[in-house]
Design a protein around this motif. Structure first.
Motif, mmCIF file in Angstrom:
data_model
loop_
_atom_site.group_PDB
_atom_site.id
_atom_site.type_symbol
_atom_site.label_atom_id
_atom_site.label_comp_id
_atom_site.label_asym_id
_atom_site.label_seq_id
_atom_site.Cartn_x
_atom_site.Cartn_y
_atom_site.Cartn_z
ATOM 1 N N THR A 1 0.437 -1.083 0.175
ATOM 2 C CA THR A 1 -0.172 -0.350 0.015
ATOM 3 C C THR A 1 0.850 1.248 -0.075
ATOM 4 N N PHE A 2 0.131 2.890 -0.016
ATOM 5 C CA PHE A 2 0.884 3.485 -0.097
ATOM 6 C C PHE A 2 1.990 3.492 1.147
ATOM 7 N N TYR A 3 1.207 3.116 2.208
ATOM 8 C CA TYR A 3 1.428 3.722 3.440
ATOM 9 C C TYR A 3 2.393 2.537 3.644
ATOM 10 N N HIS A 4 2.632 1.838 3.744
ATOM 11 C CA HIS A 4 3.552 0.711 3.466
ATOM 12 C C HIS A 4 4.651 1.647 2.298
ATOM 13 N N SER A 5 4.901 1.892 1.415
ATOM 14 C CA SER A 5 5.642 2.693 1.252
ATOM 15 C C SER A 5 6.410 3.823 1.500
ATOM 16 N N TYR A 6 5.899 4.309 2.818
ATOM 17 C CA TYR A 6 5.639 5.597 2.817
ATOM 18 C C TYR A 6 6.431 5.347 4.230
ATOM 19 N N GLU A 7 5.823 4.558 4.682
ATOM 20 C CA GLU A 7 6.651 4.255 6.610
ATOM 21 C C GLU A 7 8.269 2.947 6.263
ATOM 22 N N ALA A 8 8.604 2.225 4.882
ATOM 23 C CA ALA A 8 9.893 2.492 4.223
ATOM 24 C C ALA A 8 10.237 3.275 4.361
ATOM 25 N N TRP A 9 9.815 4.312 3.796
ATOM 26 C CA TRP A 9 10.131 5.726 3.222
ATOM 27 C C TRP A 9 11.117 6.927 4.625
ATOM 28 N N TYR A 10 10.399 6.338 5.481
ATOM 29 C CA TYR A 10 10.229 7.285 6.937
ATOM 30 C C TYR A 10 11.673 6.544 7.531
ATOM 31 N N GLU A 11 11.524 4.821 7.561
ATOM 32 C CA GLU A 11 12.248 4.215 8.089
ATOM 33 C C GLU A 11 13.995 4.758 7.662
ATOM 34 N N TYR A 12 13.561 5.363 6.469
ATOM 35 C CA TYR A 12 15.293 4.922 5.977
ATOM 36 C C TYR A 12 14.962 6.675 6.474
ATOM 37 N N MET A 13 14.891 7.748 6.157
ATOM 38 C CA MET A 13 15.321 9.265 7.171
ATOM 39 C C MET A 13 15.567 8.982 8.492
ATOM 40 N N LYS A 14 15.000 8.239 8.652
ATOM 41 C CA LYS A 14 15.122 8.119 10.307
ATOM 42 C C LYS A 14 16.936 7.103 10.183
ATOM 43 N N GLY A 15 16.614 6.472 9.436
ATOM 44 C CA GLY A 15 18.401 5.628 10.163
ATOM 45 C C GLY A 15 19.513 6.250 9.576
ATOM 46 N N LEU A 16 19.526 7.579 9.186
ATOM 47 C CA LEU A 16 20.044 8.874 8.750
ATOM 48 C C LEU A 16 20.199 9.871 9.629
ATOM 49 N N GLY A 17 19.424 9.456 9.977
ATOM 50 C CA GLY A 17 19.490 10.520 11.305
ATOM 51 C C GLY A 17 18.748 11.770 11.469
ATOM 52 N N VAL A 18 17.491 12.044 10.561
ATOM 53 C CA VAL A 18 16.789 12.875 9.928
ATOM 54 C C VAL A 18 15.784 13.234 11.140
ATOM 55 N N GLY A 19 15.096 14.234 11.675
ATOM 56 C CA GLY A 19 14.050 14.042 12.823
ATOM 57 C C GLY A 19 13.967 13.995 13.893
ATOM 58 N N ARG A 20 15.051 13.751 14.411
ATOM 59 C CA ARG A 20 15.405 13.033 16.024
ATOM 60 C C ARG A 20 16.307 13.361 16.477
ATOM 61 N N THR A 21 16.323 13.499 18.488
ATOM 62 C CA THR A 21 17.538 14.427 18.904
ATOM 63 C C THR A 21 18.106 12.720 18.497
ATOM 64 N N LEU A 22 20.498 13.684 18.278
ATOM 65 C CA LEU A 22 21.204 12.578 18.023
ATOM 66 C C LEU A 22 21.795 12.053 19.303
ATOM 67 N N GLY A 23 21.159 12.305 20.543
ATOM 68 C CA GLY A 23 22.108 12.142 21.832
ATOM 69 C C GLY A 23 23.500 12.726 22.029
ATOM 70 N N VAL A 24 23.394 13.546 21.730
ATOM 71 C CA VAL A 24 25.415 14.787 21.466
ATOM 72 C C VAL A 24 24.593 15.077 23.073
#
Length: 605
Positions: free
Chosen positions: A382-405
């Protein structure tokens, strides 16, 4: 009974009477008399704090960065206070006679209180010399922070005396007189730097005069000096970056990719950290806070920007890993994304393009097509599955979340979830065209400069990053050795070969694309990507991310200069100067004209 026996009996009776008299008298004094109890209560135990020296801070080359300067505090007991000449205090402490009298009136009359802080050794010597016969005055040793290299105020923070509210909230952790970190490294590593406060227990009489140590000093506690810390900051690079950012608003964040150590962390406008130490701290704090350029705002950590075209690298990596495009995939341009009525628009360049050319020329149409074809690809259920997959890739690159500095107040940025878009557009009533601006970093995606630098460090490492941090090591108090701190490492799901594809294209961006001003020379292969962030309040913001060298990278960097226009004109050359300075041991060999151009530019109006 002879006379000798009589004399012996009398003597025994006399001695017994004397002992009985002593016993009765002692009983009377200790039990029956309230006078003794009153006198005993006249003496109280007071605890006098001993403030330990704070730990020193060193830079990555073990050069002293922050140390302590010896100072003294002057204490006054108002009921006992007398000086032969008030003019001495007026002259040496910089207070008027009226101020002195008003401050003393506010103090508890029989309690010893701090009257003046951060008195220099020179002034202390003169006070001792001229007030030798004064009463109701005493001095305690203290220190203030000395910033040997006066840069990085937003990194270091500052210290101040603990407040009564902080004492009560800390459940015994702090004692009155403690100096604690209020921001930056001084705050986040306060427990390491502060040491352990000591104290002396003294006896004072009803007039609050010290009459001796309690229990001969057996219950006193020696102060324990704070531990030294070693930063990853290169103070010469930090100083150079602050010079480049004079007259500008923005940030520079430089990271050593292999370790996650932060090499430079520039927030512009900046300030001299020596302003926030000593007796002028409050006055200078107020002045800095009222400054309209907001120098106290920690932009690398807290400023939120759409990333602009640098985000196209993340779009490409996700699509390559999912196989929705290959390096050979062509898309046309024609000045705009035709499948969405020409939006987003694009400047003219060669067309059609493969992925490397699209990165080199920063083609909006190419990445809009890449994003749309990822989200609507039939490989996803579904479209939601594709968006979730894209979201996880971005999250894995450190986008949109604190990095623990390891400093406080880090901001997360924004990576919108599908649920968030459901609230905006309605459940199931949105698709790629609604959020197509994400493809070029102009949608709801928000990043901090620290996240931008971390993303490019991840690319430089071909898919891995160690949480960015300032503190490399803490000195062992016994051996004196540096104990290296451990930091968590994260790995992306994106395969290494896709990072190599993107990195090859980033090299071409610098050699012959939009970031030609970031080129240094043939011996240093710089890889980068420019960005131009639309700003509804004025000129666009210039953005650049990059790293060098291409193989075995030593420095990854993000530069944001507000209101400077295109990223290639100002952010790219600023980043290249920082890289050259770091890689060539603090010198500029190849870009001296560019150095003068950047240094003299002003974008604060």
């Amino acid at each position: 009974m002879d006379n000798l026996q009589i004399r012996g009996s009398v003597l025994i009776l006399c001695i017994g009477a004397i002992f009985l008299t002593f016993i009765v008298r002692l009983f009377s004094i200790q039990v029956l008399s309230s006078d003794y109890a009153r006198k005993a209560n006249d003496y109280v135990i007071r605890v006098k704090p001993i403030i330990p020296p704070r730990g020193n801070i060193y830079d990555r080359d073990v050069r002293i960065y922050v140390s302590n300067e010896p100072m003294f505090n002057m204490l006054v007991t108002p009921d006992e206070f007398w000086v032969p000449d008030t003019a001495v205090l007026v002259q040496l402490l910089g207070k008027t006679k009226e101020q002195i009298e008003a401050e003393i009136r506010k103090m508890p009359p029989r309690q010893e209180s701090v009257f003046a802080r951060y008195i220099s050794p020179e002034v202390y010597g003169k006070l001792q010399e001229q007030l030798w016969n004064a009463r109701g005055i005493s001095f305690t040793a203290s220190t203030k922070r000395s910033y040997v290299v006066p840069v990085g105020g937003n990194v270091l923070g500052y210290i101040s005396e603990v407040s009564q509210q902080e004492i009560e909230a800390a459940s015994g952790k702090y004692l009155s007189g403690d100096l604690i970190g209020k921001a930056g490294i001084e705050r986040s590593h306060d427990s390491t730097l502060r040491g352990i406060q000591g104290y002396r227990k003294v006896l004072k009489n009803v007039h609050n005069r010290e009459v001796g140590s309690f229990a001969g000093g057996s219950q006193d506690r020696q102060a324990t000096r704070g531990r030294d810390i070693l930063l990853g900051i290169d103070t010469r690079l930090q100083q150079f970056g602050e010079e480049l950012m004079q007259g500008k608003k923005g940030s520079i964040v430089a990271i050593e990719p292999s370790s996650g150590e932060i090499l430079a962390f520039i927030s512009a406008p900046s300030y001299d950290p020596n302003l926030l130490t000593g007796s002028d701290l409050r006055e200078n704090w107020g002045r800095l806070r009222s400054d309209t350029t907001n120098p106290l705002y920690n932009r690398p950590l807290m400023a939120r920007y759409p990333p602009g075209s640098i985000f196209k690298l993340a779009i490409a990596l996700a699509a390559l890993n999912e196989g929705t495009i290959t390096p050979e995939t062509y898309y046309g341009c024609g000045g705009g994304f035709k499948r969405n009525r020409g939006k987003p628009g694009c400047r003219f360049h060669p067309s059609p393009l493969k992925l490397d050319g699209a990165i080199q020329w920063s083609c909006n149409s190419y990445f809009a097509a890449t994003y749309m074809d990822f989200l609507h690809h039939d490989k996803f259920e579904t479209f939601y599955h594709s968006y979730e997959a894209w979201y996880e890739y971005m999250k894995g690159l450190g986008v949109g979340r604190t990095l623990g500095v390891d400093v406080p107040y880090e901001i997360a940025g924004n990576l919108p979830t599908a649920e968030r878009y459901d609230k905006i557009y309605g459940n199931g009533r949105w698709m790629a065209t609604n959020i197509i601006s994400n493809a070029i970093g102009q949608g709801e995606i928000i990043m901090t400069p620290l996240q931008m630098a971390n993303m490019v460090a991840t690319i430089a490492n071909r898919g891995r990053y160690t949480e960015p941090h300032f503190v490399r090591a803490v000195r062992d108090e016994n051996s004196g050795d540096w104990i290296k701190l451990r930091h968590e490492t994260f790995s992306s799901e994106i395969r290494r070969e896709h990072f190599e594809t993107v990195i090859d294209a980033m090299e071409q961006v610098v050699k012959s694309g939009t970031a030609r001003r970031a080129y240094i020379n043939d011996s240093i292969a710089v890889c980068g990507k420019t960005g131009t962030v639309q700003n509804p309040h004025g000129e666009d913001h210039a953005v650049f991310i990059g790293f060098a060298p291409k193989h075995n990278p030593q420095i990854a960097i993000a530069v944001v200069i507000e209101n400077a226009g295109g990223g290639g004109s100002w952010a790219a050359p600023t980043a290249s100067l920082m890289m050259e300075h770091y890689l060539w041991d603090g010198t500029i060999r190849y870009k001296q004209p560019e150095y003068e151009r950047v240094r003299q530019a002003r974008f604060i109006r």
